[in-house]
Design a protein around this motif. Structure first.
Motif, short mmCIF file in Angstrom:
data_model
loop_
_atom_site.label_atom_id
_atom_site.label_comp_id
_atom_site.label_asym_id
_atom_site.label_seq_id
_atom_site.Cartn_x
_atom_site.Cartn_y
_atom_site.Cartn_z
N ALA A 98 0.89 -1.13 -0.01
CA ALA A 98 0.01 0.07 -0.22
C ALA A 98 0.67 1.42 -0.08
O ALA A 98 1.64 1.27 0.74
N ARG A 99 0.48 2.08 -0.92
CA ARG A 99 1.41 3.60 -0.96
C ARG A 99 1.37 4.32 0.36
O ARG A 99 2.31 4.95 0.45
N ASN A 100 0.27 4.37 0.95
CA ASN A 100 0.13 5.16 1.99
C ASN A 100 0.78 4.37 3.39
O ASN A 100 0.67 5.17 4.57
N PHE A 101 1.19 3.34 3.23
CA PHE A 101 1.82 2.65 4.40
C PHE A 101 3.25 2.29 4.30
O PHE A 101 4.01 2.16 5.19
N THR A 102 3.73 2.08 3.08
CA THR A 102 5.19 1.73 2.66
C THR A 102 5.76 2.73 1.70
O THR A 102 5.47 2.90 0.53
N PRO A 103 6.49 3.79 2.41
CA PRO A 103 7.16 4.90 1.51
C PRO A 103 8.25 4.40 0.41
O PRO A 103 8.36 4.85 -0.57
N SER A 104 8.75 3.18 0.87
CA SER A 104 9.75 2.63 -0.12
C SER A 104 9.29 2.06 -1.48
O SER A 104 8.48 1.22 -1.47
N MET A 105 9.59 2.64 -2.47
CA MET A 105 8.97 2.43 -3.87
C MET A 105 9.68 0.99 -4.38
O MET A 105 8.79 0.06 -4.75
N ILE A 106 10.67 0.61 -3.91
CA ILE A 106 11.21 -0.49 -4.44
C ILE A 106 10.43 -1.63 -3.44
O ILE A 106 10.27 -2.75 -4.02
N LEU A 107 10.03 -1.53 -2.25
CA LEU A 107 9.48 -2.62 -1.19
C LEU A 107 8.20 -2.73 -1.99
O LEU A 107 7.67 -3.96 -2.03
N ARG A 108 7.48 -1.67 -2.31
CA ARG A 108 6.35 -1.60 -2.82
C ARG A 108 6.19 -2.53 -3.85
O ARG A 108 5.26 -3.26 -4.51
N PHE A 109 7.13 -2.12 -5.09
CA PHE A 109 7.18 -2.58 -6.35
C PHE A 109 7.35 -4.12 -6.28
O PHE A 109 6.81 -5.20 -7.02
N SER A 110 8.21 -4.66 -5.33
CA SER A 110 8.79 -5.95 -5.08
C SER A 110 7.56 -6.84 -4.61
O SER A 110 7.09 -7.75 -5.03
N THR A 111 6.61 -6.15 -3.63
CA THR A 111 5.64 -6.79 -2.99
C THR A 111 4.62 -7.08 -3.93
O THR A 111 3.84 -8.16 -4.27
N ARG A 112 4.51 -6.04 -4.97
CA ARG A 112 3.23 -6.14 -5.90
C ARG A 112 3.45 -7.07 -7.06
O ARG A 112 2.61 -7.85 -7.46
N ARG A 113 4.75 -7.23 -7.51
CA ARG A 113 5.37 -8.26 -8.48
C ARG A 113 5.19 -9.54 -7.77
O ARG A 113 4.88 -10.62 -8.44
N LEU A 114 5.39 -9.73 -6.40
CA LEU A 114 5.26 -10.91 -5.82
C LEU A 114 3.65 -11.44 -5.96
O LEU A 114 3.51 -12.73 -6.18
N PHE A 115 2.82 -10.53 -5.68
CA PHE A 115 1.19 -10.84 -5.86
C PHE A 115 0.86 -11.30 -7.25
O PHE A 115 0.18 -12.02 -7.56
N ASP A 116 1.54 -10.70 -8.12
CA ASP A 116 1.39 -10.85 -9.60
C ASP A 116 1.76 -12.46 -9.91
O ASP A 116 1.13 -12.95 -10.67
N PHE A 117 3.10 -12.70 -9.26
CA PHE A 117 3.63 -14.04 -9.43
C PHE A 117 2.53 -15.07 -9.03
O PHE A 117 2.49 -16.11 -9.56
N LEU A 118 2.36 -14.78 -7.90
CA LEU A 118 1.27 -15.76 -7.22
C LEU A 118 -0.06 -15.90 -7.73
O LEU A 118 -0.41 -17.29 -7.98
N ARG A 119 -0.74 -14.97 -8.24
CA ARG A 119 -1.96 -15.20 -8.76
C ARG A 119 -1.73 -15.30 -10.49
O ARG A 119 -2.65 -15.60 -10.90
N GLY A 120 -0.81 -14.98 -10.70
CA GLY A 120 -0.43 -15.15 -12.35
C GLY A 120 -0.34 -16.68 -12.57
O GLY A 120 -0.67 -17.17 -13.86
N ILE A 121 0.07 -17.47 -11.76
CA ILE A 121 0.23 -18.85 -11.91
C ILE A 121 -1.10 -19.51 -11.72
O ILE A 121 -1.46 -19.38 -10.44
N PHE A 169 -1.27 -20.45 -2.00
CA PHE A 169 -0.27 -19.65 -3.08
C PHE A 169 -1.19 -18.66 -3.94
O PHE A 169 -0.73 -17.47 -3.88
N THR A 170 -2.10 -19.21 -4.42
CA THR A 170 -3.10 -18.45 -5.50
C THR A 170 -3.64 -17.32 -4.85
O THR A 170 -3.63 -16.22 -5.05
N ASP A 171 -4.44 -17.46 -3.72
CA ASP A 171 -5.13 -16.66 -3.14
C ASP A 171 -4.41 -15.68 -2.33
O ASP A 171 -4.73 -14.58 -1.85
N THR A 172 -3.14 -16.05 -1.76
CA THR A 172 -2.25 -14.95 -1.25
C THR A 172 -2.03 -13.87 -2.36
O THR A 172 -2.09 -12.61 -1.76
N GLY A 173 -1.78 -14.21 -3.67
CA GLY A 173 -1.65 -13.11 -4.62
C GLY A 173 -2.97 -12.16 -4.64
O GLY A 173 -2.84 -10.91 -4.92
N SER A 174 -4.04 -12.75 -4.73
CA SER A 174 -5.42 -12.27 -4.97
C SER A 174 -6.02 -11.38 -3.96
O SER A 174 -6.21 -10.29 -3.95
#
Length: 445
Positions: A276-299, A325-330
């Motif tokens: 979440a943007r309003n809770f994590t100011p680090s853009m790298i951490l936000r980007f990494s977490t969101r890509r993790l969500f995409d990876f988990l729900r993308g499969i 695994f799938t629902d953690t991403g979703s």
């Protein structure tokens, strides 16, 4: 003339006609494009070939088998014996003293009354089949096959006659087959055979009233156990319907769905704060977490299931992990969006009281996302109950695996119907339970 008159826009008729023509072209073009796409998919997916290979008669037979059962009257010519059995099962074979009333036996010969004038007379190696409005069909089994004598006239569609095998099915619930080794008659009856108790059980054939009376009777059917225990055991361990195994498989399916969904919610919510943007100011951490969500729900969940089956082997754990695994991403993505849409004024109000950061989350953030959290988790729980059935069919266990096993036989379709009905009942029950929980937790009703 007023000033407003001079300010009115001048409408060009040519522009209006051009706009109308353009809209008309789109109105015609869009349906034509859709029609062209559907025409392409019709042939690209091989629908005409699929329809040409369809067997509606076989589908009708399988549908009949799912709501009815048949009794086989079989004469084994090599051994010269006659057997009457439910679904042709050895353990469901009638004795000579309790044959059905529509079967008359004289040694190894018999007369079978199939009702409505359909009579089968078996004498030695000869079968005579009397069919109303058609005549008598005579089939003789020989060392090389069969010889058939049909009434004069055209051969009806329900007769399949060749030198190796004779097969006649004048109605959906009557069938006669003759080969050089056996003569077999099928008579269909509505309902599920031996559903409550297995054939030959001490309580087989009892009515509901008789079963209830036996439960409260002091006279034991089996001296070694009470009547209630006997009746429960005979039902639970029914070898044909496997009620005990089916209910355990249903429990495994529900456990897969619940464990997988709760695990996904437990991991998805903390990770949502990192995304979440309003809770994590680090853009790298936000980007990494969101890509993790995409990876988990993308499969897809089925792919995760296959991966975990190879890693951990067959069993409900693989299904629960695939769902988790799938629902953690979703769920993580949904929760992070809900966190970004909260009202910061409520958080600031809690902070003004001197609350710690953990308390601000507890009293300023969680109450705002709780409706989304509860509703989404409960919705995914309903959906995962169905998904767990499909995952189980791949080898994760549960009711899905039993469903596939019954379908592979292509014979006991009533067992398939039984499992499907139970699965639908479980899904409906989960839907009702989740709705009740949603009202209790969100609305307080």
């Amino acid at each position: 003339m007023s000033i407003d008159t001079f300010n009115e826009p001048v409408i060009d008729r040519a522009d209006v006609l051009a706009a109308v023509r353009k809209r008309a072209r789109w109105t015609i073009a869009v349906p034509l494009l859709i029609l062209a796409y559907l025409t392409y998919t019709w042939f690209a997916f091989g629908v005409p070939d699929l329809l040409s290979r369809a067997q509606p008669d076989r589908a009708l037979i399988l549908a009949t088998d799912s709501v009815a059962y048949k009794v086989h009257v079989t004469k084994l010519l090599r051994r010269d014996i006659l057997e009457v059995a439910i679904e042709g099962e050895r353990r469901a074979t009638y004795g000579d003293e309790d044959l059905p009333e529509w079967v008359t036996v004289d040694g190894t010969n018999s007369v079978i009354d199939l009702g409505e004038g359909y009579i089968v007379d078996i004498a030695g190696k000869v079968m005579q089949f009397t069919v109303p409005d058609y005549g008598v069909i005579k089939v003789t089994a020989t060392n090389s096959g069969v010889t058939t004598e049909l009434p004069p006239g055209d051969v009806p569609d329900w007769v399949s006659d060749n030198p190796k095998k004779f097969d006649a099915r004048p109605t959906l619930d009557r069938r006669v087959q003759v080969t050089r080794t056996k003569i077999e008659v099928h008579n269909y009856f509505g309902g599920w055979e031996n559903f409550w108790f297995p054939f030959g059980s001490p309580v087989y054939g009892m009515s509901f009233g008789e079963v209830v009376a036996a439960v409260f009777s002091d006279v034991r059917i089996d001296p070694d156990q009470s009547n209630a225990s006997l009746i429960l055991h005979e039902f639970w361990e029914n070898p044909d319907w496997q009620h005990g195994a089916v209910f355990i498989a249903l429990l495994e399916t529900i456990m897969m769905a619940v464990l997988g969904t709760l695990t996904a919610a437990a991991f998805g919510l903390p990770l949502a704060f990192l995304a979440a943007r309003n809770f994590t100011p680090s853009m790298i951490l936000r980007f990494s977490t969101r890509r993790l969500f995409d990876f988990l729900r993308g499969i897809d969940m089925l792919i995760w299931s296959l991966i975990f089956i190879r890693a951990f082997g067959l069993g409900p754990l693989t299904g629960a992990l695939a769902i988790a695994f799938t629902d953690t991403g979703s769920l993580g993505k949904l929760f992070s969006e809900a966190l970004e849409n909260i009202d910061n004024k409520q958080v600031e109000g809690v902070r003004a009281t001197g609350a710690t950061q953990l308390q601000r989350y507890r009293y300023g953030v969680i109450p705002q996302i709780l409706p989304v959290f509860v509703s989404q988790v409960l919705y995914y729980l309903e959906s995962n109950t169905r998904s767990a059935t499909v995952i189980g069919a791949l080898g994760a266990g549960g009711i899905g695996l039993m469903l596939v096993e019954t379908m592979k036989t292509s014979r006991d379709w009533e067992n398939t119907s039984y499992i499907i009905i139970l699965t639908i009942v479980v899904v409906i029950a989960m839907d009702q339970a989740s709705g009740w929980l949603r009202r209790k937790l969100i609305q307080g009703k």
